[in-house]
Design a protein around this motif. Sequence first.
Motif, mmCIF file in Angstrom:
data_model
loop_
_atom_site.group_PDB
_atom_site.id
_atom_site.type_symbol
_atom_site.label_atom_id
_atom_site.label_comp_id
_atom_site.label_asym_id
_atom_site.label_seq_id
_atom_site.Cartn_x
_atom_site.Cartn_y
_atom_site.Cartn_z
ATOM 1 N N SER A 182 0.812 -1.219 0.000
ATOM 2 C CA SER A 182 0.000 0.000 0.000
ATOM 3 C C SER A 182 0.845 1.269 0.000
ATOM 4 N N MET A 183 2.175 1.130 0.134
ATOM 5 C CA MET A 183 3.030 2.321 0.147
ATOM 6 C C MET A 183 2.973 3.047 -1.194
ATOM 7 N N ASP A 184 3.138 4.355 -1.128
ATOM 8 C CA ASP A 184 3.111 5.178 -2.333
ATOM 9 C C ASP A 184 4.483 5.139 -3.017
ATOM 10 N N MET A 185 4.833 3.972 -3.496
ATOM 11 C CA MET A 185 6.092 3.748 -4.195
ATOM 12 C C MET A 185 5.962 2.414 -4.940
ATOM 13 N N PRO A 186 6.793 2.155 -5.922
ATOM 14 C CA PRO A 186 6.648 0.914 -6.694
ATOM 15 C C PRO A 186 7.026 -0.322 -5.884
ATOM 16 N N VAL A 187 6.024 -1.141 -5.555
ATOM 17 C CA VAL A 187 6.248 -2.362 -4.780
ATOM 18 C C VAL A 187 5.568 -3.532 -5.479
ATOM 19 N N ASP A 188 6.348 -4.488 -5.938
ATOM 20 C CA ASP A 188 5.810 -5.742 -6.452
ATOM 21 C C ASP A 188 5.812 -6.764 -5.324
ATOM 22 N N GLU A 189 4.950 -7.770 -5.426
ATOM 23 C CA GLU A 189 4.868 -8.815 -4.417
ATOM 24 C C GLU A 189 5.192 -10.171 -5.034
ATOM 25 N N TRP A 190 5.894 -10.990 -4.281
ATOM 26 C CA TRP A 190 6.189 -12.356 -4.722
ATOM 27 C C TRP A 190 5.918 -13.307 -3.559
ATOM 28 N N VAL A 191 4.966 -14.217 -3.742
ATOM 29 C CA VAL A 191 4.633 -15.200 -2.710
ATOM 30 C C VAL A 191 5.636 -16.346 -2.791
ATOM 31 N N ILE A 192 6.438 -16.486 -1.725
ATOM 32 C CA ILE A 192 7.482 -17.499 -1.724
ATOM 33 C C ILE A 192 7.068 -18.751 -0.942
ATOM 34 N N TYR A 193 6.047 -18.609 -0.060
ATOM 35 C CA TYR A 193 5.590 -19.792 0.664
ATOM 36 C C TYR A 193 4.087 -19.710 0.940
ATOM 37 N N GLU A 194 3.496 -20.890 1.090
ATOM 38 C CA GLU A 194 2.084 -21.005 1.406
ATOM 39 C C GLU A 194 1.910 -21.188 2.911
ATOM 40 N N THR A 195 0.886 -20.565 3.450
ATOM 41 C CA THR A 195 0.551 -20.720 4.856
ATOM 42 C C THR A 195 -0.789 -21.428 4.980
ATOM 43 N N THR A 196 -0.837 -22.482 5.790
ATOM 44 C CA THR A 196 -2.084 -23.198 6.037
ATOM 45 C C THR A 196 -2.369 -23.228 7.534
ATOM 46 N N LEU A 197 -3.642 -23.333 7.876
ATOM 47 C CA LEU A 197 -4.050 -23.376 9.275
ATOM 48 C C LEU A 197 -4.063 -24.817 9.767
#
Length: 234
Positions: free
Chosen positions: A138-153
Amino acid sequence: MSKESLPLLQETVIFTGSKEPLEAMDRVRNLGGTAIYLPLIATAIRQSELPDFTAYEWLIFTSRNSAEAFCMLDVPVNSKIAAVGEKTAEVLEQHGCRVDFMPSVYSADRFIEEFPRAAGKAPCLFIKGSLAKNTIASMDMPVDEWVIYETTLNIDNAKKLAAIKNAVVLFASPSAVSAYREAGGDWQGIKVAAIGHVTRDAILQNRGHVDFIPEKYTILDALNEIVKGSCLDE
């Protein structure tokens, strides 16, 4: 032995994070208490194509899990590194990565206030778990996201926890709170410790109560608050 010398005598402290906190559990035992590890979440590395790390001036990590998964890749990276939390930074540094930025308080909320002043509009990659919130992006700057792991309950463990009374339960993430509530946990008969205001808010939103929250968002600091509380109960 007295409560003064063993402040956690007859106390049970339950840890629920994805990594067994050996140091904290040893400290509970040394202080006379019973330490139980009952993880409410599990993680697994996601098999996906690697991003072009050279496109980013900064890599951002907000959890030890993401740092450990990244370090397992053993890829050369010249980007600067930002980390939220001592344990996250510790993992990175143990693998030869220099941490260039940490917020004054170990939370994503404080990070997004302070980090833009250090990084400007530099392109960033947020390396995260599948259940991580979008606060960083949400920052006002260029931020890409990469999901490196899955979380399960881990609902089976959460059901075991929901049946336990007369214990102090330490929650380190909103995901752990979700697992507990999904399993029918009703907050009755337990004292609750929260690491961080985001986890605290998740507990309160789920009609729970928070008895302990440390100023510094670490497991050991949360344990210190539990010890203080036990001493006051004498």
